[in-house]
Design a protein around this motif. Structure first.
Motif, PDB file in Angstrom:
ATOM      1  N   GLY A 108       0.768  -1.243   0.000  1.00 15.40           N
ATOM      2  CA  GLY A 108       0.000   0.000   0.000  1.00 15.40           C
ATOM      3  C   GLY A 108       0.797   1.291   0.000  1.00 15.40           C
ATOM      4  O   GLY A 108       0.261   2.349   0.337  1.00 15.40           O
ATOM      5  N   LYS A 109       2.054   1.205  -0.433  1.00 16.05           N
ATOM      6  CA  LYS A 109       2.899   2.393  -0.424  1.00 16.05           C
ATOM      7  C   LYS A 109       2.333   3.514  -1.300  1.00 16.05           C
ATOM      8  O   LYS A 109       2.217   4.660  -0.853  1.00 16.05           O
ATOM      9  N   SER A 110       1.976   3.180  -2.540  1.00 14.08           N
ATOM     10  CA  SER A 110       1.498   4.227  -3.455  1.00 14.08           C
ATOM     11  C   SER A 110       0.175   4.817  -2.978  1.00 14.08           C
ATOM     12  O   SER A 110      -0.047   6.020  -3.070  1.00 14.08           O
ATOM     13  N   THR A 111      -0.701   3.957  -2.469  1.00 12.83           N
ATOM     14  CA  THR A 111      -1.994   4.439  -1.987  1.00 12.83           C
ATOM     15  C   THR A 111      -1.786   5.402  -0.827  1.00 12.83           C
ATOM     16  O   THR A 111      -2.414   6.462  -0.759  1.00 12.83           O
TER      17      THR A 111
ATOM     18  N   GLN B  26      -2.624   7.161  -8.007  1.00 16.63           N
ATOM     19  CA  GLN B  26      -1.226   6.854  -7.771  1.00 16.63           C
ATOM     20  C   GLN B  26      -0.276   7.757  -8.535  1.00 16.63           C
ATOM     21  O   GLN B  26       0.288   7.419  -9.555  1.00 16.63           O
TER      22      GLN B  26
ATOM     23  N   GLY C 121       2.155  -2.631 -11.770  1.00 20.52           N
ATOM     24  CA  GLY C 121       1.840  -2.334 -10.376  1.00 20.52           C
ATOM     25  C   GLY C 121       3.061  -2.340  -9.485  1.00 20.52           C
ATOM     26  O   GLY C 121       2.982  -2.653  -8.315  1.00 20.52           O
TER      27      GLY C 121
ATOM     28  N   THR D 275       6.821  -0.206  -8.413  1.00 19.50           N
ATOM     29  CA  THR D 275       7.543   1.041  -8.521  1.00 19.50           C
ATOM     30  C   THR D 275       8.949   0.744  -8.998  1.00 19.50           C
ATOM     31  O   THR D 275       9.666  -0.009  -8.366  1.00 19.50           O
TER      32      THR D 275
ATOM     33  N   LYS E  50      -4.013  -1.308   5.936  1.00 20.48           N
ATOM     34  CA  LYS E  50      -5.126  -2.192   5.561  1.00 20.48           C
ATOM     35  C   LYS E  50      -5.882  -2.741   6.777  1.00 20.48           C
ATOM     36  O   LYS E  50      -6.327  -3.896   6.761  1.00 20.48           O
TER      37      LYS E  50
ATOM     38  N   ASP F 192      -8.659  -1.988   7.593  1.00 22.25           N
ATOM     39  CA  ASP F 192     -10.073  -2.139   7.236  1.00 22.25           C
ATOM     40  C   ASP F 192     -10.403  -3.554   6.778  1.00 22.25           C
ATOM     41  O   ASP F 192     -11.558  -3.967   6.757  1.00 22.25           O
TER      42      ASP F 192
ATOM     43  N   ALA G 287      -4.888   3.084   4.232  1.00 17.81           N
ATOM     44  CA  ALA G 287      -4.617   4.096   3.202  1.00 17.81           C
ATOM     45  C   ALA G 287      -5.850   4.226   2.314  1.00 17.81           C
ATOM     46  O   ALA G 287      -6.180   5.302   1.832  1.00 17.81           O
TER      47      ALA G 287
HETATM   48  N1  LIG Z   1      -8.310  -2.836   1.815  1.00 20.78           N
HETATM   49  C1  LIG Z   1      -7.269  -2.028   1.628  1.00 20.78           C
HETATM   50  N2  LIG Z   1      -6.614  -2.069   0.482  1.00 20.78           N
HETATM   51  C2  LIG Z   1      -5.555  -1.249   0.319  1.00 20.78           C
HETATM   52  C3  LIG Z   1      -5.144  -0.345   1.328  1.00 20.78           C
HETATM   53  N3  LIG Z   1      -4.063   0.324   0.886  1.00 20.78           N
HETATM   54  C4  LIG Z   1      -3.804  -0.137  -0.366  1.00 20.78           C
HETATM   55  N4  LIG Z   1      -4.708  -1.083  -0.710  1.00 20.78           N
HETATM   56  C5  LIG Z   1      -4.771  -1.832  -1.976  1.00 20.78           C
HETATM   57  O1  LIG Z   1      -3.641  -2.673  -2.074  1.00 20.78           O
HETATM   58  C6  LIG Z   1      -3.167  -2.756  -3.418  1.00 20.78           C
HETATM   59  C7  LIG Z   1      -1.725  -2.341  -3.488  1.00 20.78           C
HETATM   60  O2  LIG Z   1      -1.607  -0.989  -3.125  1.00 20.78           O
HETATM   61  P1  LIG Z   1      -0.443  -0.068  -3.705  1.00 20.78           P
HETATM   62  O3  LIG Z   1      -0.576   1.238  -3.029  1.00 20.78           O
HETATM   63  O4  LIG Z   1      -0.427  -0.085  -5.196  1.00 20.78           O
HETATM   64  O5  LIG Z   1       0.816  -0.881  -3.184  1.00 20.78           O
HETATM   65  P2  LIG Z   1       2.340  -0.508  -3.307  1.00 20.78           P
HETATM   66  O6  LIG Z   1       2.965  -0.937  -2.033  1.00 20.78           O
HETATM   67  O7  LIG Z   1       2.511   0.899  -3.744  1.00 20.78           O
HETATM   68  O8  LIG Z   1       2.834  -1.446  -4.430  1.00 20.78           O
HETATM   69  P3  LIG Z   1       4.099  -1.188  -5.345  1.00 20.78           P
HETATM   70  O9  LIG Z   1       3.888   0.128  -6.050  1.00 20.78           O
HETATM   71  O10 LIG Z   1       4.027  -2.340  -6.265  1.00 20.78           O
HETATM   72  O11 LIG Z   1       5.290  -1.199  -4.428  1.00 20.78           O
HETATM   73  C8  LIG Z   1      -4.096  -1.853  -4.215  1.00 20.78           C
HETATM   74  O12 LIG Z   1      -5.058  -2.667  -4.824  1.00 20.78           O
HETATM   75  C9  LIG Z   1      -4.705  -0.925  -3.181  1.00 20.78           C
HETATM   76  O13 LIG Z   1      -5.979  -0.483  -3.548  1.00 20.78           O
HETATM   77  C10 LIG Z   1      -5.896  -0.323   2.550  1.00 20.78           C
HETATM   78  O14 LIG Z   1      -5.632   0.419   3.475  1.00 20.78           O
HETATM   79  N5  LIG Z   1      -6.943  -1.188   2.633  1.00 20.78           N
END
Ligand SMILES: Nc1nc2c(ncn2[C@@H]2O[C@H](COP(=O)(O)OP(=O)(O)OP(=O)(O)O)[C@@H](O)[C@H]2O)c(=O)[nH]1
Length: 601
Positions: free
Chosen positions: A21-24, A44, A56, A58, A137, A139, A168
């Motif tokens: 969930g880093k990007s979110t 994002q 998906g 980074t 996450k 939730d 996030a």
């Molecule tokens: N239920 C839930 N889903 C989340 C949350 N934060 C992120 N997600 C979901 O998790 C997935 C990955 O989130 P990203 O933010 O793309 O993850 P990331 O860590 O940036 O991934 P990379 O860019 O590949 O490193 C996405 O489908 C988001 O919608 C959260 O707090 N709750």
């Protein structure tokens, strides 16, 4: 806020495993600070390369500057420096962490600590960064923040009493995260009066302005119009444009110690402004560069050949252009007796290799044949000469060789206990040397092995994922060269030795690999009008052989009489199904055959 005091700056990054969930979270921070208006919010913001979005993940790190008024009403500048999430780019991660004083450790509360998270946390701890654990996450119905907190404390040894529970996605915990950044992450050291030293943590190529360099001022100040020197390359440039990333570029006249920004100075290629290099003033340089600069070294090599030899020049031009924006890519012309003219290319790792291949095909419209990945071997000849080869076909004959050494990596795997057996088996068959095994909370285990890099680059990661149903994660780093009983395995197609199919293997595995490879090639090479013998050999000794029987029926046999339209239709159908092929002698060999070694298990 233009002249911001050093005490009001906070530089931080986010450490997270892929998909945690880093990007979110980054998006939420940009929104919560009003840096990006909600309606303008592209999903994002930080991952903006098309390929990144699709996969998906980074790949390139970037930065964003946010203004934040804390609960006491004081205003701060927060610089978020993004880090790439893949082991191929760990050097870039380490440089971007050097540019920070703190890091958010984001862990998915329904999953737990993963190998990549761990690797990056260790890098951050080495830099003495303040680490703020964030359980994301929460939730999700499966979230178990208490368990994951325990895991972080146990595995990372981090105090989690101040850990933030967040979502996030739903925006839960975001205000707490912002307050923690301001109050837990220390401000940069106030070294505004010292000679300029700025650290390059990223750069990209812009066709109009030349290379755009992203940097953090560590000491001193830099102004638009300054003549700067890059201390590792020794090159000098005049700064045409200076600015901050908000996250769009906004021009400013000056940046001082603690600040993060970008500049443009008509730099022609990113390799002239490498990540980790130190920027200083040309007329009053700092005595010493910042520590820790190394040049990213390619670890994995493969041959790239155009299927149509007329595209050779196009391929050269495309590589030249890509190189402008990718300092870690290396290439040199390669001539193969079987494949004709192409290039031997070097990459940081497998993901980097795939990205470059995909960009060449997609952005430059090239049709390529890629040979199986190889590593750099160190060869000592009987005459005492030592040299490195990145292509198995360069190996001197056995009679002239004293020894062959190969690169080893330390691999750390984190997996649920259920898969420990199958993963140990995988490491063992890949010539792994067991080092350590540790258990931690909730049936999870870490395994540590030393493995030959060559065994890791041939689909180890895919095997790890499929054997663990996606649950295991891994990380590796180079530990040095080791000697082993290695031999060259040659492949003959229709009696011709195909240099692009040659590989270096361990003597004990040569027979089984040779046999499996000719069997796989038999499946992959289509039938021709004649019988095709396939052989594997070590030196002059044939160790396995097969043959592809001749084709008996041809497609036109079905057309009774001269029904020309039906005949055309059939030929069209056949052309459509035509695969990407390279003719070797009189045999058409499809792309998959060159990668057959990756599909033996
Ligand atoms: N239920 C839930 N889903 C989340 C949350 N934060 C992120 N997600 C979901 O998790 C997935 C990955 O989130 P990203 O933010 O793309 O993850 P990331 O860590 O940036 O991934 P990379 O860019 O590949 O490193 C996405 O489908 C988001 O919608 C959260 O707090 N709750």
């Amino acid at each position: 806020m233009t002249d911001v005091p050093v005490s009001r700056i906070r530089n931080f990054s986010i450490i997270a495993h892929i998909d945690h969930g880093k990007s979110t979270l980054a998006d939420r921070l940009l929104q919560a600070t009003g840096t990006v208006e909600d309606r303008k919010m592209k999903q994002q913001f930080l991952d903006n390369m098309e390929l990144e979005r699709e996969r998906g993940i980074t790949i390139k790190l970037q930065a964003a500057r946010m203004l934040y008024k804390d609960q006491a009403g004081e205003e701060y500048v927060l610089n978020l420096i993004d880090t790439p999430g893949h082991v191929d780019f760990s050097y870039e991660v380490s440089r971007s962490l050097v540019a920070c004083e703190g890091a958010l450790l984001v862990v998915d509360a329904s999953q737990g600590v993963e190998a990549q998270t761990l690797a990056n946390v260790y890098l951050a701890l080495e830099q003495n960064l303040e680490i703020i654990p964030v359980l994301n996450k929460i939730d999700l119905p499966g979230a178990e923040p208490e368990r994951v907190i325990q895991e972080i404390e146990e595995v990372v040894g981090l105090d989690c009493s101040q850990a933030i529970l967040a979502s996030a996605k739903e925006g839960i915990g975001v205000p707490d995260i912002l307050e923690s950044i301001v109050h837990l992450v220390p401000p940069p050291r106030d070294t505004v009066k010292e000679p300029l030293r700025a650290l390059i943590f990223d750069s990209y190529y812009d066709a109009y302005r030349g290379v755009i360099v992203y940097f953090r001022v560590m000491d001193g100040r830099v102004k638009k119009g300054d003549r700067v020197r890059l201390m590792a390359s020794g090159k000098e440039y005049q700064i045409d444009e200076l600015g901050v990333l908000s996250p769009h570029q906004i021009q400013v006249d000056e940046l001082h110690a603690g600040e993060v920004g970008y500049f443009a100075a008509a730099i022609k290629a990113v390799e002239d402004a490498r990540v980790g290099d130190t920027i200083t003033l040309a007329n009053s340089p700092a005595p010493e560069p910042l520590p820790g600069y190394t040049e990213a070294k390619p670890m994995v090599f493969c041959g790239l050949f155009p299927t149509d030899s007329d595209q050779y020049e196009d391929l050269r031009e495309a590589l030249e252009k890509l190189k402008l924006s990718d300092a870690a890519l290396s290439y040199e012309p390669e001539t193969s007796t079987a494949m004709g003219f192409g290039f031997r290319c070097g990459f940081l790792g497998l993901l980097h290799m795939e990205i470059v291949q995909e960009r060449l095909e997609r952005e430059y419209d090239l049709e390529l044949i890629t040979t199986a990945p190889s590593v750099i071997y160190r060869v000592t000849t009987t005459a005492g000469e030592i040299f490195e080869i990145d292509n198995p076909s360069q190996l001197p004959p056995a009679t002239n060789r004293e020894k062959i050494e190969e690169p080893y990596v330390a691999v750390e795997i984190i997996t649920p206990e259920d898969y420990v057996g199958t993963l140990m088996d995988l490491c063992q068959t890949r010539r792994g040397i067991f080092k350590d095994m540790r258990y931690f909370a909730q049936n999870r285990t870490t395994l540590v092995y030393d493995l030959p890099l060559a065994e890791v680059v041939t689909d180890f990661f895919d095997q790890l994922k499929s054997r663990s149903r996606g649950y295991a994660s891994m990380e590796y780093h180079f530990i040095g060269y080791r000697e082993d009983a290695l031999v060259k395995l040659d492949i003959l197609v229709n009696g011709d030795q195909v240099d692009s199919l040659a590989m270096i293997v361990h003597r004990d595995k040569a027979y089984s690999v040779g046999r499996a490879l000719v069997e796989k090639l038999k499946e992959l090479i289509p039938r021709h009008q004649f019988k095709i013998p396939l052989q594997a050999s070590i030196g002059t000794r044939i160790i396995a052989s097969e043959h592809i029987p001749a084709l008996r029926k041809d497609v036109l046999a079905k057309c009774y009489g001269g029904d020309i339209s039906r005949k055309k239709k059939l030929l069209q159908k056949q052309a459509k199904g035509k695969k990407r092929m390279k003719s070797i002698g009189t045999v058409d060999v499809p792309q998959e055959a060159f990668m057959a070694v990756l599909r033996l298990e």
